[in-house]
Design an enzyme around this catalytic site. Sequence first.
Site, PDB file in Angstrom:
ATOM      1  N   THR A  72       0.941  -1.040   0.007  1.00 34.65           N
ATOM      2  CA  THR A  72       0.093   0.117  -0.049  1.00 34.65           C
ATOM      3  C   THR A  72       0.850   1.150   0.217  1.00 34.65           C
ATOM      4  OG1 THR A  72      -1.845  -1.142   1.133  1.00 34.65           O
ATOM      5  CG2 THR A  72      -1.666   1.156   1.426  1.00 34.65           C
ATOM      6  N   ASN A 151      -5.529  -9.945  -7.729  1.00 33.62           N
ATOM      7  CA  ASN A 151      -5.701 -10.597  -6.457  1.00 33.62           C
ATOM      8  C   ASN A 151      -6.820 -11.422  -6.606  1.00 33.62           C
ATOM      9  OD1 ASN A 151      -6.206  -7.693  -6.471  1.00 33.62           O
ATOM     10  ND2 ASN A 151      -7.284  -7.910  -4.681  1.00 33.62           N
ATOM     11  N   GLN A 179       0.993  -9.431  -5.992  1.00 32.91           N
ATOM     12  CA  GLN A 179       0.352 -10.635  -5.939  1.00 32.91           C
ATOM     13  C   GLN A 179       1.323 -11.593  -6.894  1.00 32.91           C
ATOM     14  OE1 GLN A 179      -2.127 -12.141  -4.298  1.00 32.91           O
ATOM     15  NE2 GLN A 179      -2.951 -10.570  -3.419  1.00 32.91           N
ATOM     16  N   ALA A 200       6.004  -8.266   1.474  1.00 30.10           N
ATOM     17  CA  ALA A 200       6.504  -9.382   1.783  1.00 30.10           C
ATOM     18  C   ALA A 200       5.658 -10.604   2.070  1.00 30.10           C
ATOM     19  CB  ALA A 200       7.539  -9.242   3.033  1.00 30.10           C
ATOM     20  N   HIS A 201       4.523 -10.062   2.621  1.00 32.85           N
ATOM     21  CA  HIS A 201       3.639 -10.863   3.379  1.00 32.85           C
ATOM     22  C   HIS A 201       2.685 -11.842   2.369  1.00 32.85           C
ATOM     23  CE1 HIS A 201      -0.757  -9.027   3.186  1.00 32.85           C
ATOM     24  NE2 HIS A 201       0.199  -8.141   2.815  1.00 32.85           N
ATOM     25  N   THR A 239      13.325   4.981  10.731  1.00 32.39           N
ATOM     26  CA  THR A 239      14.162   3.871  11.117  1.00 32.39           C
ATOM     27  C   THR A 239      13.760   2.685  10.576  1.00 32.39           C
ATOM     28  OG1 THR A 239      15.029   5.143  12.917  1.00 32.39           O
ATOM     29  CG2 THR A 239      15.606   2.874  12.836  1.00 32.39           C
ATOM     30  N   CYS A 326     -19.271  -6.961   0.943  1.00 26.50           N
ATOM     31  CA  CYS A 326     -20.544  -6.802   1.667  1.00 26.50           C
ATOM     32  C   CYS A 326     -20.848  -5.522   2.141  1.00 26.50           C
ATOM     33  CB  CYS A 326     -20.653  -7.913   2.674  1.00 26.50           C
ATOM     34  SG  CYS A 326     -22.196  -7.944   3.584  1.00 26.50           S
TER      35      CYS A 326
HETATM   36  N1  PLP Z   1      -1.854  -4.610  -4.206  1.00 29.40           N
HETATM   37  C1  PLP Z   1      -2.245  -5.778  -4.405  1.00 29.40           C
HETATM   38  C2  PLP Z   1      -2.648  -6.274  -5.688  1.00 29.40           C
HETATM   39  C3  PLP Z   1      -2.743  -6.804  -3.148  1.00 29.40           C
HETATM   40  O1  PLP Z   1      -3.364  -7.677  -3.281  1.00 29.40           O
HETATM   41  C4  PLP Z   1      -2.366  -6.044  -1.834  1.00 29.40           C
HETATM   42  C5  PLP Z   1      -2.806  -6.637  -0.823  1.00 29.40           C
HETATM   43  O2  PLP Z   1      -3.629  -7.378  -0.792  1.00 29.40           O
HETATM   44  C6  PLP Z   1      -1.615  -4.756  -1.942  1.00 29.40           C
HETATM   45  C7  PLP Z   1      -1.557  -4.139  -2.996  1.00 29.40           C
HETATM   46  C8  PLP Z   1      -1.451  -4.286  -0.429  1.00 29.40           C
HETATM   47  O3  PLP Z   1      -0.300  -4.734  -0.148  1.00 29.40           O
HETATM   48  P1  PLP Z   1      -0.220  -4.608   1.539  1.00 29.40           P
HETATM   49  O4  PLP Z   1      -0.918  -5.440   2.368  1.00 29.40           O
HETATM   50  O5  PLP Z   1       1.401  -5.137   1.799  1.00 29.40           O
HETATM   51  O6  PLP Z   1      -0.293  -3.077   2.002  1.00 29.40           O
END
Ligand code: PLP
Length: 381
Positions: A72, A151, A179, A200-201, A239, A326
């Site tokens: 984000t 996504n 993604q 990363a996640h 930091t 929703c």
């Molecule tokens: N862009 C896409 C296509 C995503 O699927 C996501 C998270 O679901 C993001 C951006 C946002 O990433 P983050 O959760 O690291 O802020």
Amino acid sequence: MTDRIYLDWNATTPLRAETKRAMADALELVGNPSSVHAEGRAARKLVEDARHEVARTVGVDAASVVFTSGGTEANTTALQPLLQAARAAAPVARLIVSTIEHPSVLAGGRFDAAKIELAPVTPEGLIDLDALRALLIGQAPALVSVMLANNETGVIQPIRAIADLVHGAGGVLHVDAVQALGKIALDVPALGADLVSVSAHKLGGPKGVGALIHASREVQGLMPLIRGGGQERGHRGGTENVIGIAGFGAAIAAARAGLADEERRQATLQRRLEDGLSQRSNVLIFSKMAPRLPNTTLFCAPGARADTALMALDLAGIAVSAGAACSSGKVQSSHVLKAMGVPVEIGQGALRLSCGWTTTESDIDCYLEAWRKLSGVLLKP
Ligand code: PLP
């Protein structure tokens, strides 16, 4: 919770063993990476090692990788009106995004959200290149933001062709590759994008860490979103999240190591799932004919409601996601399905299954069995 089946990897992934080890080691360090003493240098080494891992994985120099708090922030940083392509007479004054972008791109970053121009997609969820061309040609240079992989549908966009169009019109291209990274090979120079966001996640790293990759030396004027102590070579103040960044580095190295085999394995699981779904009930698989991530299947059974199905599956021990939103108790189609022209009554039944490296054939078979039982109930008139 070990007997649960997790099929929501596009939402987030579990930490890899390598990630946990790297983060546990980093927890022991006291230094600030900006300090010159031994403690500081030890923390700096973790950050720079991770930067090299990210850079190596996507084929860029380490200096091109700027760590952020996630996808984000990377997206929000990239979307700014001061960017200028090397040969352009003026900075980009317009923002064009595809209709299927993540909300963090649709929000427009530092552009006026009311003035964002939308590039449509085809019914398969691919960018309509003719429509994009029409938005670009003969107009003021634009910053264009298009995701590499969606996504919800998993559709992979033809970024190289989009880059050629954008650059031909004097514009700048940002690609949200959040993604895609860790699921398919990502060669940033081959994509032709100027700026690329990753997180990363989605690949076994921790939440709250990502990077904006400054892929092109042709683009100037990128201003930091967060200003402060000059960290990240002045591109991102604050930091560094040393523990998170160390986890990101370890996760991306592990993802890269087994990627080709894992891609093939997941494609086999995807076929098993989609064949099973098609045989056992009357389902519609979205974007089936488009290039897609091997881990993602978005489908609906006409007449079903995604929120009911999601809750019933959760009770049966299976975590999936609804391809629908929703609001005020009413299930709506997602903006992605709407953009693809899917009618609301179909879109509101959409479920997304996304797999990962621990997903097995048996997980897929359990899901199919649960779906078979459920669809008998859910689809009753
Ligand atoms: N862009 C896409 C296509 C995503 O699927 C996501 C998270 O679901 C993001 C951006 C946002 O990433 P983050 O959760 O690291 O802020």
